[in-house]
Design a protein around this motif. Structure first.
Motif, PDB file in Angstrom:
ATOM      1  N   UNK A   1       0.502  -1.038   0.459  1.00  0.00           N
ATOM      2  CA  UNK A   1       0.079   0.011   0.066  1.00  0.00           C
ATOM      3  C   UNK A   1       1.056   1.167  -0.179  1.00  0.00           C
ATOM      4  N   UNK A   2       0.647   2.375  -0.820  1.00  0.00           N
ATOM      5  CA  UNK A   2       1.326   3.357  -0.555  1.00  0.00           C
ATOM      6  C   UNK A   2       1.335   4.619   0.093  1.00  0.00           C
ATOM      7  N   UNK A   3       2.293   4.725   0.449  1.00  0.00           N
ATOM      8  CA  UNK A   3       2.105   5.818   2.019  1.00  0.00           C
ATOM      9  C   UNK A   3       2.512   7.794   1.302  1.00  0.00           C
ATOM     10  N   UNK A   4       1.912   7.505   2.623  1.00  0.00           N
ATOM     11  CA  UNK A   4       1.470   9.735   2.578  1.00  0.00           C
ATOM     12  C   UNK A   4       1.978  10.225   3.206  1.00  0.00           C
ATOM     13  N   UNK A   5       2.150  11.069   3.358  1.00  0.00           N
ATOM     14  CA  UNK A   5       1.862  12.105   4.875  1.00  0.00           C
ATOM     15  C   UNK A   5       1.314  12.942   4.713  1.00  0.00           C
ATOM     16  N   UNK A   6       1.006  13.561   5.996  1.00  0.00           N
ATOM     17  CA  UNK A   6      -0.046  14.421   6.596  1.00  0.00           C
ATOM     18  C   UNK A   6       0.426  15.296   7.620  1.00  0.00           C
ATOM     19  N   UNK A   7       0.914  16.464   7.112  1.00  0.00           N
ATOM     20  CA  UNK A   7       1.537  17.304   7.733  1.00  0.00           C
ATOM     21  C   UNK A   7       0.188  18.548   8.259  1.00  0.00           C
ATOM     22  N   UNK A   8      -0.213  18.472   8.672  1.00  0.00           N
ATOM     23  CA  UNK A   8      -1.326  19.387  10.462  1.00  0.00           C
ATOM     24  C   UNK A   8      -0.138  20.836  10.152  1.00  0.00           C
ATOM     25  N   UNK A   9      -0.392  22.169  10.213  1.00  0.00           N
ATOM     26  CA  UNK A   9      -0.400  22.685  10.285  1.00  0.00           C
ATOM     27  C   UNK A   9      -1.577  24.239  11.115  1.00  0.00           C
ATOM     28  N   UNK A  10      -1.575  24.327  12.311  1.00  0.00           N
ATOM     29  CA  UNK A  10      -2.695  24.875  13.257  1.00  0.00           C
ATOM     30  C   UNK A  10      -2.005  25.578  13.958  1.00  0.00           C
ATOM     31  N   UNK A  11      -0.512  26.951  13.826  1.00  0.00           N
ATOM     32  CA  UNK A  11       0.307  27.831  14.900  1.00  0.00           C
ATOM     33  C   UNK A  11       0.972  26.708  14.912  1.00  0.00           C
ATOM     34  N   UNK A  12       1.337  25.393  16.146  1.00  0.00           N
ATOM     35  CA  UNK A  12       2.148  24.194  15.444  1.00  0.00           C
ATOM     36  C   UNK A  12       1.952  23.805  14.542  1.00  0.00           C
ATOM     37  N   UNK A  13       2.805  22.419  14.205  1.00  0.00           N
ATOM     38  CA  UNK A  13       3.119  21.897  13.084  1.00  0.00           C
ATOM     39  C   UNK A  13       2.951  20.270  13.707  1.00  0.00           C
ATOM     40  N   UNK A  14       2.917  19.568  12.578  1.00  0.00           N
ATOM     41  CA  UNK A  14       3.146  17.978  13.144  1.00  0.00           C
ATOM     42  C   UNK A  14       3.016  17.230  11.449  1.00  0.00           C
ATOM     43  N   UNK A  15       3.609  16.218  11.740  1.00  0.00           N
ATOM     44  CA  UNK A  15       3.876  15.233  10.303  1.00  0.00           C
ATOM     45  C   UNK A  15       3.127  13.795  11.226  1.00  0.00           C
ATOM     46  N   UNK A  16       1.920  13.846   9.715  1.00  0.00           N
ATOM     47  CA  UNK A  16       1.756  11.553  10.723  1.00  0.00           C
ATOM     48  C   UNK A  16       2.627  10.947   8.679  1.00  0.00           C
ATOM     49  N   UNK A  17       2.450   9.751   8.545  1.00  0.00           N
ATOM     50  CA  UNK A  17       2.518   9.053   7.752  1.00  0.00           C
ATOM     51  C   UNK A  17       1.205   7.868   7.722  1.00  0.00           C
ATOM     52  N   UNK A  18       0.640   8.124   6.851  1.00  0.00           N
ATOM     53  CA  UNK A  18      -0.653   7.121   6.707  1.00  0.00           C
ATOM     54  C   UNK A  18      -0.594   6.363   5.292  1.00  0.00           C
ATOM     55  N   UNK A  19      -1.218   5.103   5.896  1.00  0.00           N
ATOM     56  CA  UNK A  19      -1.400   3.630   4.344  1.00  0.00           C
ATOM     57  C   UNK A  19      -1.970   4.335   4.060  1.00  0.00           C
ATOM     58  N   UNK A  20      -2.464   4.369   2.260  1.00  0.00           N
ATOM     59  CA  UNK A  20      -3.925   4.847   1.921  1.00  0.00           C
ATOM     60  C   UNK A  20      -3.657   3.931   0.617  1.00  0.00           C
ATOM     61  N   UNK A  21      -4.168   3.676  -0.488  1.00  0.00           N
ATOM     62  CA  UNK A  21      -4.647   2.751  -1.164  1.00  0.00           C
ATOM     63  C   UNK A  21      -4.256   3.717  -2.171  1.00  0.00           C
ATOM     64  N   UNK A  22      -4.567   4.513  -2.835  1.00  0.00           N
ATOM     65  CA  UNK A  22      -4.892   5.923  -3.742  1.00  0.00           C
ATOM     66  C   UNK A  22      -4.429   7.379  -2.686  1.00  0.00           C
ATOM     67  N   UNK A  23      -3.937   8.138  -4.281  1.00  0.00           N
ATOM     68  CA  UNK A  23      -4.306  10.340  -3.934  1.00  0.00           C
ATOM     69  C   UNK A  23      -5.362  10.832  -2.810  1.00  0.00           C
ATOM     70  N   UNK A  24      -6.482   9.322  -3.671  1.00  0.00           N
ATOM     71  CA  UNK A  24      -8.116   9.947  -2.838  1.00  0.00           C
ATOM     72  C   UNK A  24      -8.873   9.439  -1.656  1.00  0.00           C
ATOM     73  N   UNK A  25      -8.146   8.157  -2.039  1.00  0.00           N
ATOM     74  CA  UNK A  25      -8.160   8.122   0.041  1.00  0.00           C
ATOM     75  C   UNK A  25      -7.123   8.854   0.871  1.00  0.00           C
ATOM     76  N   UNK A  26      -6.313   9.438   0.603  1.00  0.00           N
ATOM     77  CA  UNK A  26      -5.169   9.907   1.332  1.00  0.00           C
ATOM     78  C   UNK A  26      -5.711  11.312   1.978  1.00  0.00           C
ATOM     79  N   UNK A  27      -6.731  12.032   0.631  1.00  0.00           N
ATOM     80  CA  UNK A  27      -7.527  12.650   0.889  1.00  0.00           C
ATOM     81  C   UNK A  27      -8.238  13.169   1.812  1.00  0.00           C
ATOM     82  N   UNK A  28      -9.218  11.651   2.090  1.00  0.00           N
ATOM     83  CA  UNK A  28     -10.339  11.691   2.259  1.00  0.00           C
ATOM     84  C   UNK A  28      -9.724  11.398   4.230  1.00  0.00           C
ATOM     85  N   UNK A  29      -8.846  10.239   4.086  1.00  0.00           N
ATOM     86  CA  UNK A  29      -7.999  10.832   5.387  1.00  0.00           C
ATOM     87  C   UNK A  29      -7.795  11.913   6.014  1.00  0.00           C
ATOM     88  N   UNK A  30      -7.384  13.012   5.155  1.00  0.00           N
ATOM     89  CA  UNK A  30      -6.640  14.390   5.797  1.00  0.00           C
ATOM     90  C   UNK A  30      -8.007  14.878   5.919  1.00  0.00           C
TER      91      UNK A  30
END
Length: 80
Positions: A1-30
């Motif tokens: 399964x491809x790996x994607x990263x979510x970088x969350x910024x709200x004044x602070x910043x964090x990053x997490x790696x996720x497994x998703x079958x495609x970019x659409x599912x990665x976007x849905x996770x976000x």
């Protein structure tokens, strides 16, 4: 399964790696992550964004959430 990263910024910043079958599912996770964040931190910070990238850093999409309240004029007057 491809790996994607979510970088969350709200004044602070964090990053997490996720497994998703495609970019659409990665976007849905976000989108789900943003909805959960907004519900836990209500009202959310003024600007929250989640950038979705492929594991190698290639951009997929950026989601932005802006929270604002626009008061009616009579209410604004009573607040001042």
């Amino acid at each position: 399964m491809p790996n994607y990263k979510l970088q969350i910024s709200d004044g602070y910043s964090g990053e997490t790696a996720i497994d998703a079958p495609n970019s659409h599912e990665a976007l849905n996770s976000a989108l789900n992550a943003m909805a959960q964040f907004a519900c836990r931190n209500f009202p959310p910070p003024e600007n929250v964004s989640i950038t979705v990238t492929e594991a190698d850093g290639a951009p997929v999409a950026t989601l932005n959430l802006a929270f604002s309240i626009e008061y009616a004029e009579r209410v604004r007057e009573s607040l001042s």
